[in-house]
Design an enzyme around this catalytic site. Structure first.
Site, PDB file in Angstrom:
ATOM      1  N   LYS A  38       0.852  -1.197   0.000  1.00 13.71           N
ATOM      2  CA  LYS A  38       0.000   0.000   0.000  1.00 13.71           C
ATOM      3  C   LYS A  38       0.888   1.248   0.000  1.00 13.71           C
ATOM      4  O   LYS A  38       1.899   1.302   0.703  1.00 13.71           O
ATOM      5  CB  LYS A  38      -0.906  -0.010   1.235  1.00 13.71           C
ATOM      6  CG  LYS A  38      -1.988   1.086   1.217  1.00 13.71           C
ATOM      7  CD  LYS A  38      -2.898   1.000   2.462  1.00 13.71           C
ATOM      8  CE  LYS A  38      -3.971   2.078   2.452  1.00 13.71           C
ATOM      9  NZ  LYS A  38      -4.817   2.047   3.662  1.00 13.71           N
ATOM     10  N   SER A  43      -9.748   2.684   2.938  1.00 19.31           N
ATOM     11  CA  SER A  43      -8.862   3.312   1.989  1.00 19.31           C
ATOM     12  C   SER A  43      -7.993   2.360   1.179  1.00 19.31           C
ATOM     13  O   SER A  43      -7.538   2.696   0.096  1.00 19.31           O
ATOM     14  CB  SER A  43      -7.944   4.280   2.739  1.00 19.31           C
ATOM     15  OG  SER A  43      -7.084   3.554   3.621  1.00 19.31           O
ATOM     16  N   SER A  78      -9.764   0.310   7.102  1.00 20.87           N
ATOM     17  CA  SER A  78      -9.192   0.391   5.754  1.00 20.87           C
ATOM     18  C   SER A  78      -8.572  -0.890   5.219  1.00 20.87           C
ATOM     19  O   SER A  78      -8.261  -0.992   4.041  1.00 20.87           O
ATOM     20  CB  SER A  78      -8.137   1.508   5.692  1.00 20.87           C
ATOM     21  OG  SER A  78      -8.758   2.770   5.730  1.00 20.87           O
TER      22      SER A  78
END
Lengths: 100, 504, 511
Positions: free
Chosen positions: C81, C156, C180
């Site tokens: 990420k 997210s 997330s």
């Protein structure tokens, strides 16, 4: 409590150093009031007898030894991301305010 | 900028009572920084490093970096708190102080807010007139220093009129202890001197603890002075100003005196004082207004989520308390006895804020008398001429070396003064300068005898007088010999030899 | 062959690598090919480090050939990420303000992943600074849900979840501040774990809310998550909040999974109004399966959970407003100078105006407000008290049960734009996931099936007491076995074939 004026949002934007447009200030004034209205719910249960929690996992006295670590950067690493540099230093535009 | 009107100091004291408050920042001399394992430029080993060479991702506030507390900095802070007579908080924590400034890498400073590590203390400060003052301490808290800005363009190197600024983050994250006094009442006309003597005492404490280099000229010790006046008989405190950038002991005294005189002039005319930050200007001996206190001071403090509470054990506190050096007042009494100084001699040293220097100089091998002579004599004279603190000109080890060179007969007093000037100019240690300049006294009797014989031969009348027992006539020969030796001879030895040769 | 490689679990791929049946270079190339084929449609990646990945893979193959002892995931590709900083790879946290920034250091989880011989493929898309539940707030365009490209992949960490769901990577790293990792797992039919706060170092994770953020695994199977968890967890002296104690093996917990006698508490407040029917249906079917294996299902109450969102949307913006102050155009990232120049204050303000998206500005202003003089006690202070109350709810519940269960999120994946205009309804998405972050306890989301009404994936969330992450792997591992036995294979086997989709699109000239 959630009466928020555009002037207040402009002041917050100044504190947060964001040059919001008037249009953004307008939207945010409305949204902020709505959101604050929703989150004010916390005060219903946040009575004086409840202690605050700032760390989810309680710990204390976390220290490191006073020895130079491996993470020290070379000058070039330090300045690699700089939008502008002059020799070994970062360059910023003139400062309006006073020395702190 | 219009020059401020000043009221006569004595007159100001007649009308108003001065109330002062002092904030002193002490840079700790740990090996690494407060929250980053980068080398600490407030430690002499790293002083003067090239810009941005003492930085880690933490010092630069790089995304993703995290602070970790330096355990030794916490110990030093506790020791300092104890030496200030403070209570040590059973639990204290760090907080973020949020404001934007380009020398503040994260645009927040990690400091302590509602839970400082030390609070409620008191420090004894002795004035020239022998008055001993108890300065009340409000708190001492840990925080990190900011980077350094250099303003480029414009005429003065000051912030106003600069075209741009350069940022060096070496100092960012240097461990600081901020010591805040409570309002100090009752100092009256001594207020300016008390301010100076207080900072000098803090310096003595920091040095005796060994936790800071405590050199004002390097910014290891910095003072902000709050001054307010209230009309005689009034209960309510006046509006205060905070004077920053006061970087020497003499400036502290001058700045407080100046603010008293400036504020008195305004108040006497029915004006009011603006609550503001003011900057001290060493060159003009004046203060000028900074920004007024305003909404911009909304620092939005909140507990630092990246760090955990500092909870020192009772054992640790007692261990550090046991290791404290003697308090400054007791320490002074002991030194005075050990050095055999008269009251006047000792006051002279203490008032000059040079006790620590003298102590270090004696420790490095000089006699107390010689150490006192140099520090309060020639070094003080040079410092005065340069408008600087004596301690910033030369280190005790060099003074001791100089005194020893004189004792050994290598240098005359006159030569030693020349060497001292060289040391102050940064040419090296006394011995290095003696070697480099060839300044040593000629102690080779052979060379002296040759010069004496030549002088006696060229002044037969003088020789005759000496042989007749008119010993004072030898002065002319001694003068000639000293001249021939370019002053690099010990006059006493020359005299001995002249008399010896004249008889021979 | 290469299609088989990308569909293997990380555990199986690791085994094949160890057995010498396949090389890391082959496995890496297969995934890079897959990315090239489908990422135009999915947009899971912000940066693909193809060359570098192949070099890393070759180095691992060389070590193996030299007889070095390697871990179970050595040679297995992984997606990272973009919230995690990576030396030599751009790290933007989905924001324009960090476009092109290449950090001089690796985040600790990235260092651990590299040391374990995993092969970073690139950086995955996310909502800007991890603020969002849909990736629609990424400055670089949204990620598409591999189950339906018209829908959000969650957020997210939509990029990490989608990369795994689309078989572009067998493993990914995510970050979870309010859900997330878990909510994207829920909407993409994958597994996501938020470990105990402090279990995985936050050093090098671009902070959103420091007291809530936690890094964790994003995978297709529970065992894979456990194997990755074992790699990234552990004490890090660079993160003061890192837990110093050592951890038991999560992989062992999966292998020995057994729920007989396990007490599972159903959180009453997270099983009713506001939850989509199909989401609740799959949730209860999962519980029934576990009950048949000997688990005891009881209802528990967490009365203060209803205040979680309010507390969260005070604490997060407050901490974020401070954490994001460092983006000021001085040391890294974007610099925007106003027309005709300006003071440094004006340059900072112009940069932040241009570099931050609307959601980031909204939350910074909100957080600045919540911390400002005169409001602290009412807002931030009160929110921290709610945090105490939520922790007490957890403590009380865990006295009765071993783990808690709820649907991971109220609905299946919604369509792009559906909630963009209404921040409050977007925030409600996190209702089931936020309490764990406030209390620091671990949580897992495991696929529970497809909602009958829309055919989209649904996840079930389990929560355990702090430091008891292994319990999640135990119950998750059992449930996965039971469900896959019912389905006849992994849930993702029924996901649309993206390569076909791409091909069709090309034939139709849609590209």
């Amino acid at each position: 409590m959630s009466e928020i004026s555009a002037e207040q949002v402009a002041h917050l934007a100044n504190l947060a150093r964001i040059a919001l447009t008037d249009e953004e200030i307008g939207h945010l004034t409305t949204e902020l009031a709505q959101i604050m209205h929703a989150v004010e719910k916390v005060s219903e249960v946040a009575t004086p007898d409840v202690p605050p929690t700032s760390h989810p996992i309680p710990m204390q006295n976390v220290y490191r030894d006073d020895v130079v670590g491996a993470s020290v950067l070379s000058v070039d690493e330090a300045l690699a991301g700089a939008p502008e540099r002059d020799g070994n230093r970062f360059v910023v535009s003139a400062i309006l305010g006073e020395e702190q | 900028m219009a020059r401020a009107e000043l009221m006569d100091f004595d007159k100001a004291l007649e009308l108003f009572e001065p109330v002062i408050g002092l904030e002193v920042h002490v840079e700790l001399n740990t090996t690494t920084k407060m929250f980053s394992p980068a080398p600490n430029p407030a430690n002499s080993a790293y002083h003067g490093a090239e810009p941005n060479t003492l930085v880690s991702p933490v010092c630069l506030g790089l995304p993703g970096s995290l602070p970790v507390v330096n355990g030794d900095a916490v110990r030093s802070s506790i020791s300092l708190g104890l030496a200030l007579g403070c209570s040590i908080a059973p639990s204290s924590r760090f907080a973020r102080k949020n404001y934007f400034y380009p020398d503040l890498a994260k645009n927040y400073q990690i400091s302590q807010y509602d839970e400082p590590i030390a609070f409620e203390g008191s420090v004894q400060v002795e004035l020239v007139n022998g008055r001993v003052f108890d300065v009340p301490i409000e708190r001492a808290h840990m925080e990190e220093d900011a980077g350094k800005l250099t303003h480029v363009g414009g005429s003065t190197g000051r912030i106003q009129g600069a075209e741009y600024s350069l940022v060096d983050y070496n100092r960012a994250g240097v461990p600081l202890v901020e010591i805040v006094t409570k309002p100090i009442f009752g100092a009256e006309a001594d207020a300016p001197e008390l301010a100076k003597a207080y900072v000098s005492t803090i310096r003595d404490i920091a040095l005796s603890l060994g936790i800071s280099e405590a050199r004002m000229e390097r910014g290891n010790l910095r003072c902000d002075a709050n001054v307010s006046l209230r009309p005689r008989g009034a209960e309510q405190l006046g509006i205060r100003t905070e004077t920053k950038n006061v970087n020497s002991f003499r400036s502290i005294e001058r700045a407080v005196r100046y603010e008293i005189q400036r504020q008195a002039a305004i108040l006497a005319k029915g004006g009011s004082i603006t609550q503001e930050t003011r900057h001290w200007h060493e060159d003009t001996g004046t203060t000028s207004p900074g920004r007024p206190k305003s909404d911009a001071d909304d620092y939005r403090y909140f507990p630092e989520p990246d760090l955990l509470p500092v909870v020192p054990s009772a054992e640790l506190i007692e261990e550090l308390r046991a290791a404290l050096p003697e308090p400054p007042a007791a320490h002074r009494r002991r030194l005075k006895a050990e050095w055999g100084f008269t009251d006047l001699e000792f006051q002279d040293v203490a008032n000059s804020g040079l006790l620590v220097e003298l102590e270090e100089t004696v420790k490095a091998g000089a006699t107390p008398a010689a150490a006192r002579k140099w520090w309060t004599g020639e070094i003080a004279r040079l410092a005065n001429a340069a408008g600087q603190d004596a301690a910033s000109l030369v280190i005790p080890e060099h003074v001791a070396e100089l005194a020893q060179l004189v004792d050994a007969g290598t240098l005359t007093d006159r030569l030693a003064r020349q060497v001292l000037e060289g040391v102050v100019a940064g040419e090296g240690s006394p011995q290095q300068i003696v070697d480099a300049r060839g300044l040593a006294v000629v102690s080779d009797d052979g060379a002296l005898i040759a010069a004496i014989d030549e002088a006696l031969a060229s002044q037969p009348d003088v020789l005759a007088k000496i042989r007749d027992g008119k010993v004072q006539a030898a002065g002319a020969v001694i003068g000639a010999v000293m001249k021939a030796m370019h002053g690099k001879a010990d006059a006493a030895r020359v005299r001995e030899l002249v008399l010896e040769r004249a008889q021979g | 062959m290469s299609d088989d490689l990308i569909r293997l679990s990380a555990a199986d791929l690791g085994a094949k690598l160890a057995a010498g049946e396949v090389s890391s270079v082959e496995a890496t190339r297969a995934h890079l090919d897959r990315i090239a084929a489908v990422d135009g449609a999915v947009h899971a990646f912000l940066h693909v480090a193809g060359e570098h990945a192949l070099e890393t893979a070759a180095a691992v193959d060389a070590k193996r050939a030299a007889g070095d002892k390697l871990g179970p995931l050595a040679g297995v590709p992984i997606a990272v990420k973009d919230v995690l900083v990576t030396k030599g790879m751009p790290s933007t946290s989905g924001s324009r303000i960090l476009e092109g920034w290449i950090p001089p250091y690796d985040a600790t989880p990235v260092t651990k992943v590299r040391e374990a011989g995993l092969v970073p493929l690139g950086k995955t898309n996310m909502d800007e600074f991890a603020m969002g539940s849909s990736t629609e707030h990424s400055a670089y365009g949204p990620t598409h849900n591999p189950w339906d490209l018209e829908r959000i992949p969650g957020g997210s960490g939509g990029g990490s979840a989608a990369s795994v769901a689309a078989f572009e990577a067998p493993l990914a790293l995510g970050s979870d501040t309010g859900g997330s990792i878990r909510q994207p797992a829920h909407v993409t039919g994958t597994v996501g774990v938020k470990p105990t706060y402090g279990a995985v170092s936050r050093y090098g994770s671009i902070a959103l809310a420091s007291s809530l953020d936690q890094i964790g695994p994003v995978t297709r199977t529970v065992l894979d998550a456990a194997l990755l968890h074992d790699v990234i967890a552990g004490h890090d002296p660079l993160d003061s909040t890192s837990i110093p104690e050592s951890w038991p093996s999560m992989a062992e917990a999966v292998r020995r999974a057994d729920v007989s006698g396990l007490r599972i508490g159903v959180i009453k407040e997270l099983d009713g109004e506001g939850f989509q029917a199909g989401v609740r249906q799959r949730f209860h079917e999962s519980l029934d399966l576990l009950a048949k294996q000997g688990a005891e299902i009881v209802e528990v109450s967490a009365p203060h959970f209803e205040y979680s969102i309010a507390a969260y949307y005070l604490i997060l913006p407050a901490e974020a407003s401070s954490n994001l102050a460092k983006f000021d155009s001085v040391r890294f990232g974007l610099r925007v100078t106003p027309d005709g120049g300006g003071t440094v204050e004006q340059v900072m303000a112009a940069t932040r105006e241009a570099g931050f998206g609307p959601e980031v500005k909204r939350r910074i202003i909100l957080g600045t407000y919540a911390l400002s003089a005169g409001y602290y006690d009412a807002y931030y202070g009160s929110a921290q008290k709610v945090r105490t109350l939520v922790q007490r709810d957890f403590d009380a519940a865990f006295e009765q049960v071993d783990v808690l269960a709820s649907p991971t999120a109220p609905t299946t994946a919604f369509k792009f734009g559906e909630k963009l205009a209404d921040p409050l309804s977007m925030y409600l998405n996190d209702i089931a996931t936020i309490p764990a972050n406030l209390a620091g306890v671990p949580g897992i989301s495991v696929p529970a099936g497809l909602a009958p009404e829309d055919g989209l994936p649904v996840g079930i969330q389990f929560l355990a007491p702090a430091r008891e992450d292994a319990r999640l792997y135990n119950v998750g591992g059992v449930l996965e076995q039971l469900l896959e036995a019912e389905w006849g294979g992994p849930l993702l086997a029924s996901a649309p074939d993206l390569s076909t989709h791409e091909l069709t699109a090309t034939e139709e000239g849609a590209l």
